[in-house]
Enzyme design. Sequence first.
Site, PDB file in Angstrom:
ATOM      1  CG  ASP A  81      -0.324  -0.097   2.529  1.00 18.23           C
ATOM      2  OD1 ASP A  81       0.920  -0.159   2.606  1.00 18.23           O
ATOM      3  OD2 ASP A  81      -1.062  -0.123   3.545  1.00 18.23           O
ATOM      4  CB  SER A  82       4.564   1.658   0.247  1.00 19.64           C
ATOM      5  OG  SER A  82       4.867   0.460  -0.443  1.00 19.64           O
ATOM      6  CG  ASP A 120       0.527  -4.026   2.214  1.00 18.04           C
ATOM      7  OD1 ASP A 120       0.603  -4.816   3.163  1.00 18.04           O
ATOM      8  OD2 ASP A 120       1.432  -3.226   1.916  1.00 18.04           O
ATOM      9  CE  LYS A 150       3.061  -5.902   4.088  1.00 16.35           C
ATOM     10  NZ  LYS A 150       2.540  -4.783   4.924  1.00 16.35           N
ATOM     11  CD  GLU A 152      -0.163  -1.597   8.131  1.00 18.82           C
ATOM     12  OE1 GLU A 152      -0.642  -0.863   9.022  1.00 18.82           O
ATOM     13  OE2 GLU A 152       0.449  -1.155   7.138  1.00 18.82           O
ATOM     14  CD  GLU A 218       7.167  -0.263   8.434  1.00 20.05           C
ATOM     15  OE1 GLU A 218       7.426   0.859   7.953  1.00 20.05           O
ATOM     16  OE2 GLU A 218       6.174  -0.940   8.109  1.00 20.05           O
TER      17      GLU A 218
END
Length: 300
Positions: A81-82, A120, A150, A152, A218
């Site tokens: 999502d970066s 993500d 992925k 979070e 992270e």
Amino acid sequence: MAPTSTPDSALSASVPGTAPELAAPYGSGAAGVGPQVARVRTHHLQAAKAAGGKFAMLTAYDQYTAQIFDEAGTEVLLVGDSASNNVLGNETSLPITLEEMIIFSRAVTAGAKRALVVADLPFGSYEQSPQQAVASSVRLMKEGLVHAVKMEGGAYYAPTVRALTEAGIPVMAHIGFTPQSEHVLGGYRVQGRGDLAQALVDDAVALADAGAFCVLMEMVPATAAAAVEAAVSVPTVGIGAGSSTTGQVLVWQDMAGLRTGKMAKFVKQYAQLRTILAEAAKEYGDEVRSGIFPGQEHSF
């Protein structure tokens, strides 16, 4: 276990004690032929950890970088999502949508023939319920053609991880600093310091027990990451988490020097791609303005 682009590399080879992977029994596309290289699978990452090996992971958002990194032997590609920050120009990862992630994912899977492609789950696509997470992940796999997602979050999301894995969706967990929660965390801050290291371990154990095939950490102290690596049986990936993790990940624009400005402490730049592209663009412009390009050899 240095990365290699050959099909019989340590990670893409069959895991000891298991049968070799067969060609798809129902054909593979219109030509009816299987892939020409062996795909990196989640069990290969597990085998790397068991053997004390390492693997590399980079972000990718388009077919060309995906193909380049794939051919270079990068074992895992992350459609992060970066892309919100590094492609779309947003200040944070929060604005990117599931639909945009699907488009980026489809581009990366078109270019990657060997790497495991993970996407993500963007902010807002999984937090409401496990059912929402499953629906979003199905879209990423069905429309984006990724191999895993992925997500979070800590132990609170263990039921969601379990629901995803039971639905046949491999999950990479993401703990420590979680960019989607930056406003709750008070900005970009190292997580898991001091007494909070145990909470990091507890999160990792809960997520691994729920079925996560890997745990990404992270911006956590190296000692805390080492404790997590020792506490879970699944491989770990670090970004700003020291050298004890099974894998490492970087945003490719940081790694290759496309982005300028202040870099995070954990970034190492392996090229200065921005300089190279700027010089090429300047030379092109100079040749167009002077009439050198296009030459006779470039004309029909």
